[in-house]
Design an enzyme around this catalytic site. Structure first.
Site, PDB file in Angstrom:
ATOM      1  N   HIS A 141       0.817  -1.212   0.000  1.00  0.00           N
ATOM      2  CA  HIS A 141       0.000   0.000   0.000  1.00  0.00           C
ATOM      3  C   HIS A 141       0.861   1.277   0.000  1.00  0.00           C
ATOM      4  O   HIS A 141       0.683   2.162  -0.819  1.00  0.00           O
ATOM      5  CB  HIS A 141      -0.879   0.028   1.263  1.00  0.00           C
ATOM      6  CG  HIS A 141      -1.721  -1.179   1.454  1.00  0.00           C
ATOM      7  ND1 HIS A 141      -2.887  -1.405   0.768  1.00  0.00           N
ATOM      8  CD2 HIS A 141      -1.566  -2.245   2.273  1.00  0.00           C
ATOM      9  CE1 HIS A 141      -3.428  -2.548   1.160  1.00  0.00           C
ATOM     10  NE2 HIS A 141      -2.645  -3.088   2.069  1.00  0.00           N
ATOM     11  N   ASP A 142       1.788   1.363   0.959  1.00  0.00           N
ATOM     12  CA  ASP A 142       2.502   2.624   1.202  1.00  0.00           C
ATOM     13  C   ASP A 142       3.484   2.982   0.095  1.00  0.00           C
ATOM     14  O   ASP A 142       3.729   4.153  -0.165  1.00  0.00           O
ATOM     15  CB  ASP A 142       3.239   2.544   2.550  1.00  0.00           C
ATOM     16  CG  ASP A 142       2.257   2.388   3.701  1.00  0.00           C
ATOM     17  OD1 ASP A 142       2.663   1.851   4.738  1.00  0.00           O
ATOM     18  OD2 ASP A 142       1.083   2.789   3.545  1.00  0.00           O
TER      19      ASP A 142
END
Ligand code: RIB
Ligand code: CA
Length: 308
Positions: free
Chosen positions: A238-239
């Site tokens: 995600h990040d």
């Protein structure tokens, strides 16, 4: 001209990949890294930032800050990222500078670089809201803010409707969303369209660089937890997409939307509520990423991490 960035994170395995990508991107000048509570306690996240910098034998460490714990706690969060927050890799740590207050470091850094700072937030927004509470004009003084968080038209990942970073401190998220800052939001709708597989890891491993060595120690835990809890082969990162949104914006498509946060709902606490009506009556407050070139992102990530 390098883009000056502050990274606010809760490392966390995918935060670590985001840091590796940012540290390996010559387009960025990382002017501060702050630890927020979330995947792990802020003091553990702070040490994990130091572990990553030490592992990379990073010459000049940027100023580092540590925040207050996030408002909520999630039972089992440690399972996802391991007892040490980095996939039970227990990376060595020989030097830990004294942490500075994250909100104060964010404010000071912005004051020194008015209008030039891009904040990349990959954790609950406790530190960002903390900086805004101390100095509301931060919202206008930054260039922009990229947030990994929320779920617009997909289910949440910590409740039927809430994504982890927002759920952990919905009040902080709401204050940031309504602050007037120039926001780009990367929700689960997009981050879950990218799956990093063992084959992708193997391609990076062949580069035999420090980033490859670190990934080999932390990613296998993520493969295990994603198989168990998400039923997928591989893992989400995600990040790392939040960093890519600043380095390779052409990989993403956005839509102007008004998004607010449910802070009180018994069933919907932490839900990101977007006004998707055709004739919406609300003034948009952010650019929401709605599409990603998943293959293009993975090739970019593999290429960058193979060189780091
Ligand atoms: O929901 C995904 C987010 O929660 C990521 O930032 C991950 O690190 C966790 O903090
Ligand atoms: Ca995170």
């Amino acid at each position: 001209m390098k883009k000056k960035v502050i990274i606010d994170c809760d490392p966390g395995i995918d935060d670590a990949v985001a840091l590796l990508l940012a540290l390996g991107s010559a387009e960025l000048e990382i002017v501060a890294i702050t630890a927020a509570g979330g995947n792990i306690a802020p003091e553990v996240g702070f040490k994990n930032i130091c572990r990553i910098l030490e592992h990379l034998q990073h010459k000049k460490w940027p100023p580092l800050g540590q925040g207050l714990p996030a408002a909520a706690q999630i039972p089992g969060a440690q399972e996802i990222h391991g007892s040490d927050g980095l996939g039970n890799s227990h990376l060595p740590l020989t030097k830990t500078p004294a942490p500075r207050s994250a909100p104060e470091l964010i404010i000071k850094t912005i004051e020194r670089n008015p209008g030039q700072i891009s904040i990349i937030a990959t954790a609950p927004l406790t530190n960002i809201a903390g900086a805004l509470r101390l100095k509301a004009s931060v919202a206008e003084e930054i260039e922009d803010l990229v947030i990994m968080g929320g779920a617009i038209e997909v289910a949440g990942n910590v409740s039927p409707r809430a994504e982890f970073n927002i759920f952990m401190n919905p009040q902080a998220a709401r204050e940031v969303f309504l602050s007037g800052a120039k926001i780009t939001l990367l929700p689960l709708d997009v981050t879950q369209k990218v799956i990093f597989t063992p084959e992708h890891l193997e391609r990076i491993r062949q580069s035999e660089g420090p980033a490859a060595a670190l990934l080999s120690r932390i990613i296998p835990h993520s493969f295990k937890t994603h198989a168990q809890f998400e039923g997928i082969r591989g893992c989400y990162l995600h990040d790392a997409l939040a960093v890519a949104a600043r380095v390779r914006p052409s990989l993403f498509k956005t839509r102007r939307l008004f998004v607010d946060v449910e802070t009180r709902g018994e069933l919907t606490r932490g839900m990101t509520v977007a006004d998707l009506r055709h004739r919406s009556r609300t003034q948009p407050n952010m650019d929401v990423v709605v599409e990603v070139d998943a293959e293009g992102f993975l090739e970019f990530l593999i290429q960058r991490l193979s060189l780091s």
